[in-house]
Scaffold this motif. Sequence first.
Motif, PDB file in Angstrom:
ATOM      1  N   ASN A  45     -10.413  -2.716   0.487  1.00 16.91           N
ATOM      2  CA  ASN A  45      -9.914  -1.800  -0.321  1.00 16.91           C
ATOM      3  C   ASN A  45     -10.461  -0.850  -1.148  1.00 16.91           C
ATOM      4  O   ASN A  45     -11.766  -0.836  -1.138  1.00 16.91           O
ATOM      5  CB  ASN A  45      -9.186  -2.732  -1.608  1.00 16.91           C
ATOM      6  N   THR A 131      -3.542  -5.305   0.267  1.00 23.43           N
ATOM      7  CA  THR A 131      -3.070  -4.968  -1.017  1.00 23.43           C
ATOM      8  C   THR A 131      -2.216  -3.647  -1.148  1.00 23.43           C
ATOM      9  O   THR A 131      -1.392  -3.531  -1.983  1.00 23.43           O
ATOM     10  CB  THR A 131      -4.342  -4.988  -2.074  1.00 23.43           C
ATOM     11  N   ALA A 132      -2.797  -2.665  -0.133  1.00 24.25           N
ATOM     12  CA  ALA A 132      -1.867  -1.644  -0.147  1.00 24.25           C
ATOM     13  C   ALA A 132      -0.547  -1.853   0.541  1.00 24.25           C
ATOM     14  O   ALA A 132       0.465  -1.237  -0.283  1.00 24.25           O
ATOM     15  CB  ALA A 132      -2.553  -0.805   1.042  1.00 24.25           C
ATOM     16  N   THR A 135       1.359  -3.521  -2.494  1.00 19.72           N
ATOM     17  CA  THR A 135       1.767  -2.351  -3.571  1.00 19.72           C
ATOM     18  C   THR A 135       2.927  -1.955  -3.075  1.00 19.72           C
ATOM     19  O   THR A 135       3.992  -1.644  -3.853  1.00 19.72           O
ATOM     20  CB  THR A 135       0.881  -1.573  -3.684  1.00 19.72           C
ATOM     21  N   ALA A 161       1.189   9.258   4.837  1.00 18.64           N
ATOM     22  CA  ALA A 161       0.378   8.816   5.939  1.00 18.64           C
ATOM     23  C   ALA A 161      -0.915   8.110   5.281  1.00 18.64           C
ATOM     24  O   ALA A 161      -1.801   7.459   6.045  1.00 18.64           O
ATOM     25  CB  ALA A 161      -0.381   9.799   6.562  1.00 18.64           C
ATOM     26  N   GLY A 162      -0.816   7.724   3.913  1.00 17.71           N
ATOM     27  CA  GLY A 162      -1.747   6.912   3.462  1.00 17.71           C
ATOM     28  C   GLY A 162      -1.565   5.352   3.574  1.00 17.71           C
ATOM     29  O   GLY A 162      -0.314   4.900   3.989  1.00 17.71           O
ATOM     30  N   VAL A 164      -0.639   3.164   1.297  1.00 19.53           N
ATOM     31  CA  VAL A 164       0.752   2.606   0.729  1.00 19.53           C
ATOM     32  C   VAL A 164       1.960   3.210   1.324  1.00 19.53           C
ATOM     33  O   VAL A 164       2.948   2.551   1.617  1.00 19.53           O
ATOM     34  CB  VAL A 164       0.836   2.821  -1.049  1.00 19.53           C
ATOM     35  N   GLY A 165       1.911   4.404   1.566  1.00 19.36           N
ATOM     36  CA  GLY A 165       2.939   5.327   1.876  1.00 19.36           C
ATOM     37  C   GLY A 165       3.388   4.924   3.366  1.00 19.36           C
ATOM     38  O   GLY A 165       4.730   4.800   3.492  1.00 19.36           O
ATOM     39  N   SER A 182       6.697  12.810   3.486  1.00 15.85           N
ATOM     40  CA  SER A 182       6.073  14.094   2.993  1.00 15.85           C
ATOM     41  C   SER A 182       4.576  13.812   3.104  1.00 15.85           C
ATOM     42  O   SER A 182       3.912  12.888   2.669  1.00 15.85           O
ATOM     43  CB  SER A 182       6.375  14.413   1.374  1.00 15.85           C
ATOM     44  N   THR A 183       4.051  14.648   4.088  1.00  9.00           N
ATOM     45  CA  THR A 183       2.538  14.588   4.301  1.00  9.00           C
ATOM     46  C   THR A 183       1.830  15.736   4.278  1.00  9.00           C
ATOM     47  O   THR A 183       2.331  16.973   4.461  1.00  9.00           O
ATOM     48  CB  THR A 183       2.287  13.949   5.752  1.00  9.00           C
ATOM     49  N   ARG A 185      -0.692  16.191   6.229  1.00  9.48           N
ATOM     50  CA  ARG A 185      -1.210  16.141   7.716  1.00  9.48           C
ATOM     51  C   ARG A 185      -0.149  16.216   8.648  1.00  9.48           C
ATOM     52  O   ARG A 185       0.136  15.134   9.036  1.00  9.48           O
ATOM     53  CB  ARG A 185      -2.254  14.855   7.857  1.00  9.48           C
TER      54      ARG A 185
HETATM   55  N1  LIG Z   1      -4.302   0.699  -1.798  1.00  8.20           N
HETATM   56  C1  LIG Z   1      -3.781  -0.166  -2.849  1.00  8.20           C
HETATM   57  O1  LIG Z   1      -4.305  -1.381  -2.921  1.00  8.20           O
HETATM   58  C2  LIG Z   1      -3.298   0.472  -4.102  1.00  8.20           C
HETATM   59  C3  LIG Z   1      -2.949  -0.514  -5.052  1.00  8.20           C
HETATM   60  C4  LIG Z   1      -2.159   0.050  -6.121  1.00  8.20           C
HETATM   61  C5  LIG Z   1      -1.938   1.344  -6.465  1.00  8.20           C
HETATM   62  N2  LIG Z   1      -2.350   2.273  -5.472  1.00  8.20           N
HETATM   63  C6  LIG Z   1      -2.185   3.649  -5.505  1.00  8.20           C
HETATM   64  O2  LIG Z   1      -1.183   4.005  -4.575  1.00  8.20           O
HETATM   65  C7  LIG Z   1      -1.719   5.528  -4.377  1.00  8.20           C
HETATM   66  C8  LIG Z   1      -1.890   5.591  -2.804  1.00  8.20           C
HETATM   67  O3  LIG Z   1      -2.728   4.800  -2.381  1.00  8.20           O
HETATM   68  P1  LIG Z   1      -3.241   4.423  -0.837  1.00  8.20           P
HETATM   69  O4  LIG Z   1      -4.127   3.378  -1.145  1.00  8.20           O
HETATM   70  O5  LIG Z   1      -2.129   4.854   0.000  1.00  8.20           O
HETATM   71  O6  LIG Z   1      -4.321   5.769  -0.808  1.00  8.20           O
HETATM   72  P2  LIG Z   1      -4.499   6.741   0.536  1.00  8.20           P
HETATM   73  O7  LIG Z   1      -4.576   5.608   1.698  1.00  8.20           O
HETATM   74  O8  LIG Z   1      -5.853   7.486   0.127  1.00  8.20           O
HETATM   75  O9  LIG Z   1      -3.304   7.620   0.594  1.00  8.20           O
HETATM   76  C9  LIG Z   1      -2.934   8.605  -0.288  1.00  8.20           C
HETATM   77  C10 LIG Z   1      -2.275   9.694   0.370  1.00  8.20           C
HETATM   78  O10 LIG Z   1      -1.993  10.652  -0.778  1.00  8.20           O
HETATM   79  C11 LIG Z   1      -1.946  11.785  -0.001  1.00  8.20           C
HETATM   80  N3  LIG Z   1      -2.888  12.901  -1.090  1.00  8.20           N
HETATM   81  C12 LIG Z   1      -3.915  12.838  -1.107  1.00  8.20           C
HETATM   82  N4  LIG Z   1      -4.564  13.726  -1.925  1.00  8.20           N
HETATM   83  C13 LIG Z   1      -3.461  14.653  -2.225  1.00  8.20           C
HETATM   84  C14 LIG Z   1      -3.059  15.829  -2.974  1.00  8.20           C
HETATM   85  N5  LIG Z   1      -4.321  16.288  -3.426  1.00  8.20           N
HETATM   86  N6  LIG Z   1      -1.929  16.286  -2.831  1.00  8.20           N
HETATM   87  C15 LIG Z   1      -1.053  15.635  -2.335  1.00  8.20           C
HETATM   88  N7  LIG Z   1      -0.995  14.604  -1.562  1.00  8.20           N
HETATM   89  C16 LIG Z   1      -2.204  14.007  -1.653  1.00  8.20           C
HETATM   90  C17 LIG Z   1      -2.216  11.777   1.233  1.00  8.20           C
HETATM   91  O11 LIG Z   1      -1.152  11.627   2.166  1.00  8.20           O
HETATM   92  P3  LIG Z   1      -0.978  12.479   3.695  1.00  8.20           P
HETATM   93  O12 LIG Z   1      -2.420  11.843   4.202  1.00  8.20           O
HETATM   94  O13 LIG Z   1       0.219  11.984   4.052  1.00  8.20           O
HETATM   95  O14 LIG Z   1      -1.098  13.744   3.260  1.00  8.20           O
HETATM   96  C18 LIG Z   1      -3.312  10.525   1.444  1.00  8.20           C
HETATM   97  O15 LIG Z   1      -2.994  10.043   2.395  1.00  8.20           O
HETATM   98  C19 LIG Z   1      -2.955   5.892  -5.163  1.00  8.20           C
HETATM   99  O16 LIG Z   1      -2.525   6.523  -6.173  1.00  8.20           O
HETATM  100  C20 LIG Z   1      -3.525   4.424  -5.493  1.00  8.20           C
HETATM  101  O17 LIG Z   1      -4.294   4.569  -6.743  1.00  8.20           O
HETATM  102  C21 LIG Z   1      -3.051   1.743  -4.365  1.00  8.20           C
END
Ligand SMILES: NC(=O)c1ccc[n+]([C@@H]2O[C@H](COP(=O)([O-])OP(=O)(O)OC[C@H]3O[C@@H](n4cnc5c(N)ncnc54)[C@H](OP(=O)(O)O)[C@@H]3O)[C@@H](O)[C@H]2O)c1
Length: 199
Positions: A45, A131-132, A135, A161-162, A164-165, A182-183, A185
């Motif tokens: 993670n 965990t993603a 979540t 594309a992240g 969680v998304g 909404s992405t 990329r």
């Molecule tokens: N992963 C976990 O276990 C977890 C747990 C609890 C909370 N969270 C929270 O959930 C959220 C997403 O986490 P994740 O693990 O999915 O992260 P991630 O894989 O890095 O995905 C985040 C996505 O947000 C978009 N993004 C990044 N920078 C941006 C910007 N400046 N403007 C607009 N969009 C932007 C991008 O989407 P595109 O690639 O589609 O452009 C990126 O892929 C974060 O706030 C994280 O703290 C995550």
Amino acid sequence: MSDTFKAILVSRDAEKKQSVEIVDLTEADLMDGDVTVAVEATTVNYKDGLAITGKAPVVRRWPLVPGIDFAGTVISSSHADWRKGDKVILNGWGVGETHYGAYAGRARVKGDWLVPLPDGMSPHDAMAVGTAGYTAMLAVMALERHGIAPDRGPVVVTGAAGGVGSVAISILSTLGYHVVASTGRNAESPYLIDLGAAR
Ligand SMILES: NC(=O)c1ccc[n+]([C@@H]2O[C@H](COP(=O)([O-])OP(=O)(O)OC[C@H]3O[C@@H](n4cnc5c(N)ncnc54)[C@H](OP(=O)(O)O)[C@@H]3O)[C@@H](O)[C@H]2O)c1
């Protein structure tokens, strides 16, 4: 089963300089808990990256075995809900932050922190969701608690594309929602449509 197992250990010296090493531990080295689990799968993670590099204060006791989630098999238990051989999952609860975590052959945790591994799902499957994904499901369940149903209209998933998304798109589309992804990329569009996004 051998008495020792490998673990990643994050330590700090007197000057608070962090170091990371692979060590041999025994169950006597593990922290208190009522269930001991043979760890079979885990994830890397974002939080684990921060913990190992020391770039953010994820680790809050030293030394610490990082790793915030795992799936595996119960080795021993004094908790009423769990018996030797049960397949379990753990996400969160301060594991890998204040309590020895997943990056070890074994983990000893509180039975209350564990959930059963669903039938038909392997430990690796569970950690592919990770965990993603967990979540994302919590977020979908929160929408449902607030009365958001497929007939209320489209749902926009940002950061699509992240980690969680992408899982959120898959869950929501399976539940019958009209999902707008909404992405930033555009090259990921085919992937997002394949996951179930309508557009
Ligand atoms: N992963 C976990 O276990 C977890 C747990 C609890 C909370 N969270 C929270 O959930 C959220 C997403 O986490 P994740 O693990 O999915 O992260 P991630 O894989 O890095 O995905 C985040 C996505 O947000 C978009 N993004 C990044 N920078 C941006 C910007 N400046 N403007 C607009 N969009 C932007 C991008 O989407 P595109 O690639 O589609 O452009 C990126 O892929 C974060 O706030 C994280 O703290 C995550």
